[in-house]
Scaffold this active site. Structure first.
Site, mmCIF file in Angstrom:
data_model
loop_
_atom_site.group_PDB
_atom_site.id
_atom_site.type_symbol
_atom_site.label_atom_id
_atom_site.label_comp_id
_atom_site.label_asym_id
_atom_site.label_seq_id
_atom_site.Cartn_x
_atom_site.Cartn_y
_atom_site.Cartn_z
ATOM 1 N N LYS A 25 0.856 -1.181 0.000
ATOM 2 C CA LYS A 25 0.000 0.000 0.000
ATOM 3 C C LYS A 25 0.901 1.244 0.000
ATOM 4 O O LYS A 25 2.068 1.143 0.382
ATOM 5 C CB LYS A 25 -0.936 -0.007 1.207
ATOM 6 C CG LYS A 25 -0.285 0.413 2.541
ATOM 7 C CD LYS A 25 -1.327 0.568 3.603
ATOM 8 C CE LYS A 25 -0.746 1.171 4.845
ATOM 9 N NZ LYS A 25 -0.433 2.588 4.783
ATOM 10 N N HIS A 83 -0.456 -5.648 6.365
ATOM 11 C CA HIS A 83 0.272 -6.423 7.375
ATOM 12 C C HIS A 83 -0.523 -6.633 8.662
ATOM 13 O O HIS A 83 -0.228 -7.550 9.433
ATOM 14 C CB HIS A 83 1.626 -5.782 7.675
ATOM 15 C CG HIS A 83 1.566 -4.489 8.425
ATOM 16 N ND1 HIS A 83 1.411 -3.275 7.800
ATOM 17 C CD2 HIS A 83 1.640 -4.233 9.742
ATOM 18 C CE1 HIS A 83 1.398 -2.319 8.701
ATOM 19 N NE2 HIS A 83 1.527 -2.867 9.890
ATOM 20 N N HIS A 140 -6.246 -0.554 6.680
ATOM 21 C CA HIS A 140 -6.098 -1.275 7.943
ATOM 22 C C HIS A 140 -7.394 -1.325 8.750
ATOM 23 O O HIS A 140 -7.843 -2.402 9.169
ATOM 24 C CB HIS A 140 -5.001 -0.629 8.794
ATOM 25 C CG HIS A 140 -3.649 -0.638 8.167
ATOM 26 N ND1 HIS A 140 -3.203 -1.677 7.381
ATOM 27 C CD2 HIS A 140 -2.631 0.252 8.213
ATOM 28 C CE1 HIS A 140 -1.965 -1.410 6.970
ATOM 29 N NE2 HIS A 140 -1.602 -0.258 7.462
ATOM 30 N N LYS A 186 -1.765 10.199 14.677
ATOM 31 C CA LYS A 186 -0.341 10.315 14.962
ATOM 32 C C LYS A 186 -0.137 11.223 16.179
ATOM 33 O O LYS A 186 -1.002 12.013 16.536
ATOM 34 C CB LYS A 186 0.402 10.884 13.750
ATOM 35 C CG LYS A 186 0.491 9.901 12.594
ATOM 36 C CD LYS A 186 1.393 10.412 11.494
ATOM 37 C CE LYS A 186 1.614 9.348 10.437
ATOM 38 N NZ LYS A 186 2.345 8.169 10.948
#
Length: 475
Positions: A134, A164, A226, A326
């Site tokens: 990605k 992942h 995700h 973040k």
């Protein structure tokens, strides 16, 4: 394995260490070889020497590391120079016939030219598998363009679109908990579940990825892939079997059942934020607009919270709260299943004590499963006190635990597609995300500021409080 982008950050941080772990565990065939490619004109000796500091794990014994390095060959192959692929193909095709894995750990704009050259040189035969990292495009149109171009040269059963998070042990355990036990599945529905929370929080800022991140943002970077994949794993119906298509067929049903968020509802069902200067772990950190490579007037979001709903019989009316950001207080990824109150409480409820059961599946930094419940408090009264049943996945078994990338790399080698994303899943995910992106782009309302080291804008808590809910860390 042909590792395009062999000198890049992903290869050094994740892919090569994971391949070493598989090698050290004896999971790679003795004849397996790794051809690392890059645009730098290096020799294999120089390349291997550069891995000593950046890749070699502290636990690697000299003999094991040397044997691993003997598998590696560096090939100078610039994706923009067709002639380089002739030498690469000669190296690959000169070996005995067998599976060839081409891992594209490069910028997405190089995916198509690499595939074109692989096909031109005969490296798209049926035994070749191609792994696409990605982000696969920045919207539905660009995603479809890349997928259509790759499909000209490779069949769908040769394409491995990697996410992942699907390789994490705890995500696999989520399926085991639901479909391997009679305890949870009868409760896994709207009658007993009040809400579901899925969080992926990062302590890091944009680091050296400012140029990339400022054109991407948290919604594209984390939610479209995700978070929606984790939502599918939580919400999907029991598959008929563990075959790759049986699992992915159930996931696509959930993506199609996600209720679209209309433009007029985006403001009430989503929160976007952007971090300002603050402190992480007691150390000051800059705000997003002061980071390297970020435009001083950027409106790119570094935080997203969304209230989603699934329009089917199992989940109708149950809110799914998705959150990522973040510069959060800690690095954590978790799934929280909040169960409803008992229908007729008979025990006295202490002030401020939640009497609801919660199942918390922690994906990182450690992998664990915790069930919060209430028991009798010691003493001569029938008072309740909270406790939890804990399953620490790191210590519950002596069996070796593979990391997410190692597991997925081995699945590619073995030809297992079940933990990889099918093309129609990506299409449906983009269709759900794009109206939010378009509304934000056309809105004059900027991203809400939040201080680095906090859990995002106050509006994130308000998103839940309107439904009488709290984020897990606030309970």
């Amino acid at each position: 394995m042909v590792l395009f982008g062999g000198t890049g950050d992903l290869a050094r941080r994740k892919l090569l260490p994971s391949l070493f772990d598989a090698h050290h565990a004896g999971l790679l065939h003795p004849s397996a070889r790794i051809l690392a490619t890059g645009s730098q004109p290096l020799g294999t000796g120089d390349y291997v020497a550069s891995l000593e500091q950046s890749v070699r794990p502290a636990h690697a014994l000299p003999e094991s590391w040397e044997k691993f390095c003997a598998r590696i060959c560096y090939v100078h192959a610039d994706a923009r120079v067709p002639a380089h692929f002739d030498a690469l193909a000669e190296k690959v095709l000169s070996r005995k016939p067998g599976a060839v894995v081409c891992y594209l750990a490069t910028a997405p704009h190089l995916f198509v030219p690499i595939c074109e050259q692989l096909a031109r040189t005969g490296l798209n035969r049926p035994t070749v598998r191609i792994v696409l990292e990605k982000p696969l495009g920045h919207d539905l149109e660009s995603n479809e363009a890349i997928n259509s171009a790759v499909a000209k040269f490779f069949g769908e059963d040769q394409i491995y679109r990697i996410d992942h998070y699907l390789g994490k042990e705890s995500v696999q355990n989520l399926m085991a908990i639901r479909f391997g036990n009679a305890l949870f599945e009868p409760l896994w529905r709207r009658e007993w579940v009040q809400d579901v929370q899925i969080t992926i929080a990062e302590e890091l800022g944009v680091e050296t990825r400012g140029d990339f991140y400022d054109g991407t943002g948290a919604l594209r970077d984390m939610v479209q892939n995700h978070l929606l994949q984790l939502l599918c794993m939580v919400a999907m119906e029991p598959p008929a079997s563990l075959s790759e298509d049986a699992i992915r067929d159930e996931k696509i049903k959930i993506l199609k059942a996600l209720k679209p968020i209309a433009p007029q509802d985006v403001a009430g069902n989503t929160v976007r934020g952007q971090y300002r200067s603050g402190a992480i772990g007691g150390k000051p950190v800059p705000g997003y607009l002061e980071e390297q490579g970020i435009a001083p007037d950027s409106h790119t979001e570094t935080f997203v919270a969304i209230k989603a709903e699934i329009a089917n019989w199992r989940w109708a009316g149950v809110p799914f709260y998705l959150r990522t950001g973040k510069r959060m207080p800690s690095r954590v990824a978790e799934i929280v299943i909040q169960f409803r109150e008992v229908p007729h409480p008979i025990f006295p409820r202490p002030l401020g004590l939640s009497t609801q059961n919660r199942l918390v599946i922690r994906l990182q930094p450690e992998e664990s499963i915790r069930l919060y419940c209430l028991v009798k408090q010691p003493g001569d009264t029938l008072a309740l006190t909270p406790t939890s049943l804990d399953l620490d996945l790191a210590t519950s078994s002596r069996a070796r635990r593979a990391g997410a990338y190692e597991r997925l790399l081995l699945d590619v080698i073995r030809g297992r597609l079940g933990l990889f994303v099918r093309r129609d899943e990506q299409v449906q995910a983009w269709r759900w995300v794009e109206p939010i992106l378009d509304t934000w782009r056309n809105s004059m309302v900027p991203a809400k500021p939040y201080t680095a080291g906090t859990w995002g804008p106050a509006a994130s808590s308000a998103l839940l409080s309107r439904d009488g809910a709290l984020w897990h860390e606030e309970v």
